[in-house]
Write a protein that holds these residues in place. Structure first.
Motif, PDB file in Angstrom:
ATOM      1  N   UNK A  28       0.778  -1.230   0.000  1.00  0.00           N
ATOM      2  CA  UNK A  28       0.000   0.000   0.000  1.00  0.00           C
ATOM      3  C   UNK A  28       0.816   1.289   0.000  1.00  0.00           C
ATOM      4  N   UNK A  29       2.117   1.201  -0.262  1.00  0.00           N
ATOM      5  CA  UNK A  29       2.945   2.406  -0.316  1.00  0.00           C
ATOM      6  C   UNK A  29       4.162   2.133  -1.203  1.00  0.00           C
ATOM      7  N   UNK A  30       4.857   3.194  -1.592  1.00  0.00           N
ATOM      8  CA  UNK A  30       6.090   3.070  -2.370  1.00  0.00           C
ATOM      9  C   UNK A  30       7.255   3.731  -1.633  1.00  0.00           C
ATOM     10  N   UNK A  31       7.229   3.703  -0.304  1.00  0.00           N
ATOM     11  CA  UNK A  31       8.300   4.300   0.482  1.00  0.00           C
ATOM     12  C   UNK A  31       9.616   3.573   0.230  1.00  0.00           C
ATOM     13  N   UNK A  32      10.708   4.348   0.214  1.00  0.00           N
ATOM     14  CA  UNK A  32      12.055   3.790   0.095  1.00  0.00           C
ATOM     15  C   UNK A  32      12.664   3.778   1.491  1.00  0.00           C
ATOM     16  N   UNK A  33      13.179   2.617   1.900  1.00  0.00           N
ATOM     17  CA  UNK A  33      13.742   2.454   3.242  1.00  0.00           C
ATOM     18  C   UNK A  33      15.022   1.646   3.151  1.00  0.00           C
ATOM     19  N   UNK A  34      16.011   2.014   3.953  1.00  0.00           N
ATOM     20  CA  UNK A  34      17.280   1.299   3.971  1.00  0.00           C
ATOM     21  C   UNK A  34      17.656   0.863   5.367  1.00  0.00           C
ATOM     22  N   UNK A  35      18.465  -0.169   5.441  1.00  0.00           N
ATOM     23  CA  UNK A  35      19.031  -0.654   6.698  1.00  0.00           C
ATOM     24  C   UNK A  35      20.534  -0.767   6.472  1.00  0.00           C
ATOM     25  N   UNK A  85       9.330  -4.036  -0.112  1.00  0.00           N
ATOM     26  CA  UNK A  85       9.949  -5.187  -0.771  1.00  0.00           C
ATOM     27  C   UNK A  85      11.438  -4.958  -0.967  1.00  0.00           C
ATOM     28  N   UNK A  86      12.259  -5.970  -0.659  1.00  0.00           N
ATOM     29  CA  UNK A  86      13.700  -5.895  -0.832  1.00  0.00           C
ATOM     30  C   UNK A  86      14.046  -5.786  -2.313  1.00  0.00           C
ATOM     31  N   UNK A  87      14.845  -4.758  -2.676  1.00  0.00           N
ATOM     32  CA  UNK A  87      15.231  -4.601  -4.072  1.00  0.00           C
ATOM     33  C   UNK A  87      16.743  -4.537  -4.284  1.00  0.00           C
ATOM     34  N   UNK A  88      17.525  -4.203  -3.247  1.00  0.00           N
ATOM     35  CA  UNK A  88      18.981  -4.184  -3.397  1.00  0.00           C
ATOM     36  C   UNK A  88      19.637  -4.188  -2.033  1.00  0.00           C
ATOM     37  N   UNK A  89      20.960  -4.261  -2.054  1.00  0.00           N
ATOM     38  CA  UNK A  89      21.680  -4.317  -0.790  1.00  0.00           C
ATOM     39  C   UNK A  89      22.955  -3.476  -0.826  1.00  0.00           C
ATOM     40  N   UNK A  96      24.186   3.288  -2.079  1.00  0.00           N
ATOM     41  CA  UNK A  96      24.015   4.240  -3.185  1.00  0.00           C
ATOM     42  C   UNK A  96      22.712   3.988  -3.937  1.00  0.00           C
ATOM     43  N   UNK A  97      22.202   2.755  -3.860  1.00  0.00           N
ATOM     44  CA  UNK A  97      20.945   2.456  -4.518  1.00  0.00           C
ATOM     45  C   UNK A  97      19.779   3.246  -3.937  1.00  0.00           C
ATOM     46  N   UNK A  98      19.865   3.669  -2.679  1.00  0.00           N
ATOM     47  CA  UNK A  98      18.790   4.488  -2.108  1.00  0.00           C
ATOM     48  C   UNK A  98      18.555   5.722  -2.970  1.00  0.00           C
ATOM     49  N   UNK A 109      15.739   8.566  -7.500  1.00  0.00           N
ATOM     50  CA  UNK A 109      15.751   9.278  -8.788  1.00  0.00           C
ATOM     51  C   UNK A 109      14.980   8.514  -9.860  1.00  0.00           C
ATOM     52  N   UNK A 110      15.128   7.196  -9.889  1.00  0.00           N
ATOM     53  CA  UNK A 110      14.400   6.378 -10.858  1.00  0.00           C
ATOM     54  C   UNK A 110      12.897   6.500 -10.649  1.00  0.00           C
ATOM     55  N   UNK A 111      12.460   6.435  -9.401  1.00  0.00           N
ATOM     56  CA  UNK A 111      11.031   6.550  -9.113  1.00  0.00           C
ATOM     57  C   UNK A 111      10.492   7.920  -9.520  1.00  0.00           C
ATOM     58  N   UNK A 112      11.281   8.971  -9.305  1.00  0.00           N
ATOM     59  CA  UNK A 112      10.862  10.315  -9.736  1.00  0.00           C
ATOM     60  C   UNK A 112      10.682  10.366 -11.248  1.00  0.00           C
TER      61      UNK A 112
END
Length: 146
Positions: free
Chosen positions: A6-13, A38-42, A45-47, A52-55
């Motif tokens: 239900x969201x497209x938030x970007x989050x990192x750990x 959803x996990x997309x990378x690890x 710099x991908x954050x 930018x890609x989502x924009x």
């Protein structure tokens, strides 16, 4: 498998084990990046790349990206405008992160070590923690009996 949250938030750990190797004193660092839960990378710099890609795809961020860290000293250094003598080895990275914090692109938050997902990339963890982390990362055995 990606799930709808239900969201497209970007989050990192992020986690680091500074000079943690007993044999060669090498450091280890690890990062996880999620989009929409959803996990997309690890890598860290991908954050910024994902943002930018989502924009470019027309998904404008509603708030700062969440970066979770279990190191209070690292968070304090990132937020502190005073340059400390002991942080000269990270001066360039500190200024880069500080710039993103001031622009409200990234928000660094503290998480307890037991809740730090990136620990599985930087140190040995118990089987319980490992399997719990896999579940939180959305990595499931699709062939496991139900």
């Amino acid at each position: 498998m990606f799930a709808r949250h239900g969201h497209l938030d970007v989050e990192g750990h992020t986690d680091a084990d500074w000079a943690g190797s007993v044999t060669d004193r090498r450091s280890t660092s690890g990062y996880f990046t999620f989009v929409g839960g959803n996990l997309v990378s690890w890598r860290i710099c991908e954050l910024l790349w994902i943002r930018n890609l989502m924009r470019e795809l027309g998904f404008k961020p509603k708030h700062a990206m969440q970066l979770n860290c279990d190191n209070k000293a690292a968070i304090d250094i990132a937020h502190n405008p005073v340059q400390h003598d002991r942080t000269k080895h990270v001066e360039v990275d500190r200024h880069f992160i500080k710039e993103k914090l001031e622009a409200k692109i990234i928000k660094v938050s503290f998480v307890k070590s037991e809740d730090q997902l990136a620990d599985v990339l930087t140190k040995a963890v118990t089987g319980r923690v490992f399997h719990s982390s896999l579940s939180k990362l959305g990595i499931d055995d699709i062939y496991a009996p139900t």
